[in-house]
Design a protein around this motif. Structure first.
Motif, PDB file in Angstrom:
ATOM      1  N   GLY A 189    -131.743 -34.772  -1.506  1.00 44.10           N
ATOM      2  CA  GLY A 189    -132.969 -34.631  -2.307  1.00 44.10           C
ATOM      3  C   GLY A 189    -132.864 -35.514  -3.539  1.00 44.10           C
ATOM      4  O   GLY A 189    -133.007 -35.054  -4.673  1.00 44.10           O
ATOM      5  N   SER A 190    -132.625 -36.803  -3.294  1.00 44.67           N
ATOM      6  CA  SER A 190    -132.307 -37.716  -4.410  1.00 44.67           C
ATOM      7  C   SER A 190    -133.534 -38.080  -5.251  1.00 44.67           C
ATOM      8  O   SER A 190    -133.392 -38.589  -6.364  1.00 44.67           O
ATOM      9  CB  SER A 190    -131.630 -38.980  -3.887  1.00 44.67           C
ATOM     10  OG  SER A 190    -132.324 -39.502  -2.780  1.00 44.67           O
ATOM     11  N   GLY A 191    -134.731 -37.849  -4.728  1.00 44.54           N
ATOM     12  CA  GLY A 191    -135.952 -38.079  -5.510  1.00 44.54           C
ATOM     13  C   GLY A 191    -136.077 -39.511  -5.983  1.00 44.54           C
ATOM     14  O   GLY A 191    -135.889 -40.463  -5.230  1.00 44.54           O
ATOM     15  N   LEU A 195    -130.337 -39.702 -11.151  1.00 42.93           N
ATOM     16  CA  LEU A 195    -128.972 -39.165 -11.245  1.00 42.93           C
ATOM     17  C   LEU A 195    -128.073 -39.784 -10.182  1.00 42.93           C
ATOM     18  O   LEU A 195    -126.863 -39.900 -10.375  1.00 42.93           O
ATOM     19  CB  LEU A 195    -129.014 -37.637 -11.143  1.00 42.93           C
ATOM     20  CG  LEU A 195    -129.872 -36.964 -12.233  1.00 42.93           C
ATOM     21  CD1 LEU A 195    -129.990 -35.461 -12.014  1.00 42.93           C
ATOM     22  CD2 LEU A 195    -129.302 -37.230 -13.632  1.00 42.93           C
ATOM     23  N   GLU A 217    -133.595 -38.331   1.151  1.00 47.57           N
ATOM     24  CA  GLU A 217    -134.888 -37.994   0.539  1.00 47.57           C
ATOM     25  C   GLU A 217    -135.959 -38.056   1.622  1.00 47.57           C
ATOM     26  O   GLU A 217    -135.964 -38.981   2.423  1.00 47.57           O
ATOM     27  CB  GLU A 217    -135.164 -39.000  -0.597  1.00 47.57           C
ATOM     28  CG  GLU A 217    -136.536 -38.977  -1.178  1.00 47.57           C
ATOM     29  CD  GLU A 217    -136.968 -37.623  -1.725  1.00 47.57           C
ATOM     30  OE1 GLU A 217    -136.262 -37.030  -2.539  1.00 47.57           O
ATOM     31  OE2 GLU A 217    -138.051 -37.157  -1.304  1.00 47.57           O
ATOM     32  N   HIS A 218    -136.859 -37.045   1.638  1.00 40.06           N
ATOM     33  CA  HIS A 218    -137.863 -37.077   2.704  1.00 40.06           C
ATOM     34  C   HIS A 218    -139.120 -37.872   2.344  1.00 40.06           C
ATOM     35  O   HIS A 218    -139.984 -38.038   3.191  1.00 40.06           O
ATOM     36  CB  HIS A 218    -138.185 -35.670   3.255  1.00 40.06           C
ATOM     37  CG  HIS A 218    -138.813 -34.733   2.284  1.00 40.06           C
ATOM     38  ND1 HIS A 218    -139.054 -33.419   2.570  1.00 40.06           N
ATOM     39  CD2 HIS A 218    -139.219 -34.921   1.016  1.00 40.06           C
ATOM     40  CE1 HIS A 218    -139.599 -32.845   1.515  1.00 40.06           C
ATOM     41  NE2 HIS A 218    -139.700 -33.734   0.572  1.00 40.06           N
ATOM     42  N   LEU A 222    -140.132 -43.203  -1.972  1.00 41.22           N
ATOM     43  CA  LEU A 222    -139.018 -43.143  -2.924  1.00 41.22           C
ATOM     44  C   LEU A 222    -137.774 -43.800  -2.341  1.00 41.22           C
ATOM     45  O   LEU A 222    -137.024 -44.488  -3.045  1.00 41.22           O
ATOM     46  CB  LEU A 222    -138.724 -41.689  -3.314  1.00 41.22           C
ATOM     47  CG  LEU A 222    -139.844 -40.947  -4.052  1.00 41.22           C
ATOM     48  CD1 LEU A 222    -139.432 -39.509  -4.369  1.00 41.22           C
ATOM     49  CD2 LEU A 222    -140.201 -41.672  -5.355  1.00 41.22           C
ATOM     50  N   GLY A 243    -135.025 -38.768   5.292  1.00 42.39           N
ATOM     51  CA  GLY A 243    -134.756 -37.627   6.168  1.00 42.39           C
ATOM     52  C   GLY A 243    -134.784 -36.343   5.370  1.00 42.39           C
ATOM     53  O   GLY A 243    -134.887 -36.357   4.141  1.00 42.39           O
ATOM     54  N   THR A 244    -134.701 -35.227   6.091  1.00 48.15           N
ATOM     55  CA  THR A 244    -134.683 -33.946   5.387  1.00 48.15           C
ATOM     56  C   THR A 244    -133.232 -33.516   5.176  1.00 48.15           C
ATOM     57  O   THR A 244    -132.331 -33.931   5.915  1.00 48.15           O
ATOM     58  CB  THR A 244    -135.398 -32.847   6.193  1.00 48.15           C
ATOM     59  OG1 THR A 244    -134.698 -32.676   7.423  1.00 48.15           O
ATOM     60  CG2 THR A 244    -136.846 -33.207   6.467  1.00 48.15           C
ATOM     61  N   ILE A 245    -133.054 -32.685   4.180  1.00 47.31           N
ATOM     62  CA  ILE A 245    -131.710 -32.176   3.879  1.00 47.31           C
ATOM     63  C   ILE A 245    -131.213 -31.393   5.097  1.00 47.31           C
ATOM     64  O   ILE A 245    -130.056 -31.508   5.504  1.00 47.31           O
ATOM     65  CB  ILE A 245    -131.752 -31.271   2.629  1.00 47.31           C
ATOM     66  CG1 ILE A 245    -132.167 -32.111   1.415  1.00 47.31           C
ATOM     67  CG2 ILE A 245    -130.432 -30.563   2.408  1.00 47.31           C
ATOM     68  CD1 ILE A 245    -132.435 -31.320   0.144  1.00 47.31           C
ATOM     69  N   GLU A 246    -132.121 -30.618   5.676  1.00 47.43           N
ATOM     70  CA  GLU A 246    -131.749 -29.769   6.804  1.00 47.43           C
ATOM     71  C   GLU A 246    -131.228 -30.596   7.977  1.00 47.43           C
ATOM     72  O   GLU A 246    -130.278 -30.206   8.646  1.00 47.43           O
ATOM     73  CB  GLU A 246    -132.976 -28.962   7.292  1.00 47.43           C
ATOM     74  CG  GLU A 246    -133.592 -28.036   6.248  1.00 47.43           C
ATOM     75  CD  GLU A 246    -134.544 -28.743   5.256  1.00 47.43           C
ATOM     76  OE1 GLU A 246    -134.488 -29.985   5.119  1.00 47.43           O
ATOM     77  OE2 GLU A 246    -135.335 -28.040   4.601  1.00 47.43           O
ATOM     78  N   LEU A 259    -129.409 -31.639  -6.367  1.00 47.32           N
ATOM     79  CA  LEU A 259    -129.921 -31.328  -7.702  1.00 47.32           C
ATOM     80  C   LEU A 259    -131.421 -31.091  -7.645  1.00 47.32           C
ATOM     81  O   LEU A 259    -132.175 -31.972  -7.233  1.00 47.32           O
ATOM     82  CB  LEU A 259    -129.619 -32.490  -8.655  1.00 47.32           C
ATOM     83  CG  LEU A 259    -128.133 -32.859  -8.748  1.00 47.32           C
ATOM     84  CD1 LEU A 259    -127.935 -34.142  -9.522  1.00 47.32           C
ATOM     85  CD2 LEU A 259    -127.342 -31.729  -9.385  1.00 47.32           C
ATOM     86  N   HIS A 260    -131.812 -29.891  -7.975  1.00 44.52           N
ATOM     87  CA  HIS A 260    -133.225 -29.516  -8.019  1.00 44.52           C
ATOM     88  C   HIS A 260    -133.914 -29.663  -6.666  1.00 44.52           C
ATOM     89  O   HIS A 260    -135.087 -30.004  -6.591  1.00 44.52           O
ATOM     90  CB  HIS A 260    -133.962 -30.330  -9.102  1.00 44.52           C
ATOM     91  CG  HIS A 260    -133.238 -30.314 -10.415  1.00 44.52           C
ATOM     92  ND1 HIS A 260    -132.900 -31.458 -11.086  1.00 44.52           N
ATOM     93  CD2 HIS A 260    -132.757 -29.290 -11.147  1.00 44.52           C
ATOM     94  CE1 HIS A 260    -132.248 -31.133 -12.198  1.00 44.52           C
ATOM     95  NE2 HIS A 260    -132.148 -29.822 -12.257  1.00 44.52           N
ATOM     96  N   ALA A 265    -133.471 -25.309   0.318  1.00 48.48           N
ATOM     97  CA  ALA A 265    -132.889 -26.640   0.596  1.00 48.48           C
ATOM     98  C   ALA A 265    -131.523 -26.737  -0.100  1.00 48.48           C
ATOM     99  O   ALA A 265    -130.617 -27.414   0.386  1.00 48.48           O
ATOM    100  CB  ALA A 265    -133.824 -27.741   0.109  1.00 48.48           C
TER     101      ALA A 265
HETATM  102  C1  SAM Z   1    -137.230 -32.134  -8.129  1.00 45.29           C
HETATM  103  S1  SAM Z   1    -136.786 -33.576  -7.275  1.00 45.29           S
HETATM  104  C2  SAM Z   1    -135.129 -33.822  -7.836  1.00 45.29           C
HETATM  105  C3  SAM Z   1    -134.633 -35.211  -7.685  1.00 45.29           C
HETATM  106  C4  SAM Z   1    -133.210 -35.443  -8.146  1.00 45.29           C
HETATM  107  N1  SAM Z   1    -132.251 -34.768  -7.304  1.00 45.29           N
HETATM  108  C5  SAM Z   1    -133.028 -35.018  -9.597  1.00 45.29           C
HETATM  109  O1  SAM Z   1    -132.514 -33.933  -9.834  1.00 45.29           O
HETATM  110  O2  SAM Z   1    -133.411 -35.781 -10.485  1.00 45.29           O
HETATM  111  C6  SAM Z   1    -136.515 -32.956  -5.648  1.00 45.29           C
HETATM  112  C7  SAM Z   1    -136.563 -34.048  -4.602  1.00 45.29           C
HETATM  113  O3  SAM Z   1    -136.042 -33.530  -3.408  1.00 45.29           O
HETATM  114  C8  SAM Z   1    -136.890 -33.880  -2.346  1.00 45.29           C
HETATM  115  N2  SAM Z   1    -136.750 -32.809  -1.368  1.00 45.29           N
HETATM  116  C9  SAM Z   1    -137.067 -31.499  -1.543  1.00 45.29           C
HETATM  117  N3  SAM Z   1    -136.784 -30.799  -0.427  1.00 45.29           N
HETATM  118  C10 SAM Z   1    -136.264 -31.690   0.454  1.00 45.29           C
HETATM  119  C11 SAM Z   1    -135.765 -31.578   1.775  1.00 45.29           C
HETATM  120  N4  SAM Z   1    -135.760 -30.403   2.379  1.00 45.29           N
HETATM  121  N5  SAM Z   1    -135.301 -32.685   2.387  1.00 45.29           N
HETATM  122  C12 SAM Z   1    -135.317 -33.890   1.744  1.00 45.29           C
HETATM  123  N6  SAM Z   1    -135.779 -34.059   0.500  1.00 45.29           N
HETATM  124  C13 SAM Z   1    -136.236 -32.974  -0.146  1.00 45.29           C
HETATM  125  C14 SAM Z   1    -138.267 -33.990  -2.944  1.00 45.29           C
HETATM  126  O4  SAM Z   1    -139.102 -34.887  -2.219  1.00 45.29           O
HETATM  127  C15 SAM Z   1    -137.965 -34.523  -4.326  1.00 45.29           C
HETATM  128  O5  SAM Z   1    -138.010 -35.920  -4.361  1.00 45.29           O
END
Ligand code: SAM
Length: 390
Positions: A189-191, A195, A217-218, A222, A243-246, A259-260, A265
């Motif tokens: 979930g690198s967004g 970080l 990151e899905h 991004l 891809g998804t974290i799962e 992170l976040h 997830a």
């Molecule tokens: C709040 S942002 C946090 C980004 C970064 N980790 C940070 O802390 O600055 C969460 C990110 O995770 C991604 N995300 C959330 N659930 C996800 C999942 N199940 N699989 C992949 N990406 C996911 C979202 O698209 C978003 O870009």
């Protein structure tokens, strides 16, 4: 043949570079209209080996990046100025120089004085040591944290504080990691990558570790943007995957970060770290809904938890407390602490687990403790337990 104006312009560039006053040079207006090469943007970058010039060649449909020493840059620039472009804009501390050619190849230089709020020099940047340096930092600039003068944008101050705090907090744990051939890191979930870039930059530039890092990151947009920036910054071992974290596995990751990442997830990421035997797991949970939906307030606490906000906090506490305890069952020594104060972000708890070996007797006690807490709050199962088949 090079004319006097071009020579003076290049001399100024060399001087300003040596004095740390050089900010950026852009070459624009191609002499041949049909040219595939539209612009060149040149900025100084501080690498381990020293300062170099970072060239971004902007073609019609792609960018190419390359680093050159100052000597190499000065050898190439006359060719670009005399044969390829009509305009060159050089941004320096306190003034901008514009070199213009007309169709007869006559050159003139316009100088514009500019106010900049703080002196920008190499000395200045060296004195003000930060974990993440700003001068010449391409990824920070491309992510919009810095302006063209390598200064932190006013509206990005909190983000910059968070980035530095993150590295400071993780530093002791990272330095305990064994220096293997490579350190594989998965950031789930690198967004936008703030970080992720920060950690890679720090590990690569300031430790003997050799990071090979993957952001998962899905959101495809991004992922594409982060991969472009990684390329511009010359971060060859930093990759962003869609891809998804799962569903995304980074086999044999030594460090697993989330992170976040929303709700469960975070559990998916922790479970992957535990199953893969990661040496370090780092997460900063957010929106803890699963436990909140299941939990019932124990009768004796009904007065205490009758207020929505306190109930919400109790659910967060249970979710994250149980996460840490479950990680301990699997031999992770955990720490839970404030990531950054509430003034900067409300998502402020960080759980860090370092792999150790847990004695069987302690494990049994921990499992009993977890069961007791869940019974107290009527929680059937924590989602992390389900993922781990507990
Ligand atoms: C709040 S942002 C946090 C980004 C970064 N980790 C940070 O802390 O600055 C969460 C990110 O995770 C991604 N995300 C959330 N659930 C996800 C999942 N199940 N699989 C992949 N990406 C996911 C979202 O698209 C978003 O870009």
């Amino acid at each position: 043949m090079q004319n006097l104006e071009t020579e003076k312009f290049l001399q100024k560039l060399e001087d300003s570079f040596q004095k740390g006053k050089f900010v950026k040079l852009t070459l624009s207006k191609p002499r041949i209209k049909q040219s595939d090469l539209k612009n060149i943007i040149i900025s100084p970058v501080k690498l381990k080996a020293g300062l170099v010039m970072h060239f971004v060649f902007r073609y019609k449909t792609r960018d190419e990046v390359k680093n050159f020493s100052i000597e190499e840059s000065l050898l190439q620039l006359p060719g670009f100025l005399n044969n390829e472009f009509f305009n060159a804009d050089m941004y320096l501390e306190g003034e901008n120089h514009r070199l213009l050619f007309n169709r007869k190849n006559e050159a003139k230089v316009l100088i514009q004085k500019v106010d900049i709020p703080a002196p920008l020099s190499l000395e200045h940047n060296r004195i003000k040591e930060r974990v993440i340096e700003t001068y010449g930092n391409i990824w920070l600039r491309e992510l919009g944290v810095l302006n063209d003068k390598w200064q932190v944008r006013h509206e990005m101050k909190d983000k910059f504080v968070q980035i530095n705090k993150y590295i400071e907090l993780l530093e002791p744990e990272l330095l305990r990691l064994e220096s293997k051939d490579e350190l594989k890191i998965a950031d789930m979930g690198s967004g936008k990558g703030y970080l992720t870039f920060a950690l890679y930059d720090y590990l690569k530039g300031k430790t003997p570790l050799k990071p090979v890092m993957y952001g998962v990151e899905h959101r495809q947009d991004l992922v594409d943007k982060c991969n472009d920036i990684a390329k511009s910054a010359g971060f060859d071992d930093l990759h962003f995957l869609n891809g998804t974290i799962e569903e995304t596995d980074i086999p044999d990751a030594n460090v697993l970060i989330a992170l976040h990442a929303c709700d469960t997830a975070t559990d998916d990421a922790i479970a992957k770290g535990i199953k893969g035997g990661a040496s370090l797991i780092v997460c900063a949970p957010c929106c803890q809904k699963q436990v909140r939906k299941e939990m019932e307030v124990p009768g004796e606490l009904s007065g205490l938890l009758k207020h929505g906000i306190l109930l919400e906090r109790q659910a967060e506490l249970l979710t994250d407390g149980l996460r840490a305890m479950i990680m301990e069952v699997y031999g992770y020594k955990t720490k839970v602490f404030e990531f950054i104060d509430l003034e900067h972000t409300a998502k402020n708890v960080m759980i860090v687990g370092r792999k150790t070996v847990l004695e069987p007797a302690k494990k049994d006690k921990l499992l009993q403790h977890i069961t007791h807490i869940k019974q107290l709050y009527g929680i059937r199962k924590h989602y992390l337990e389900e993922l781990l088949g507990m």
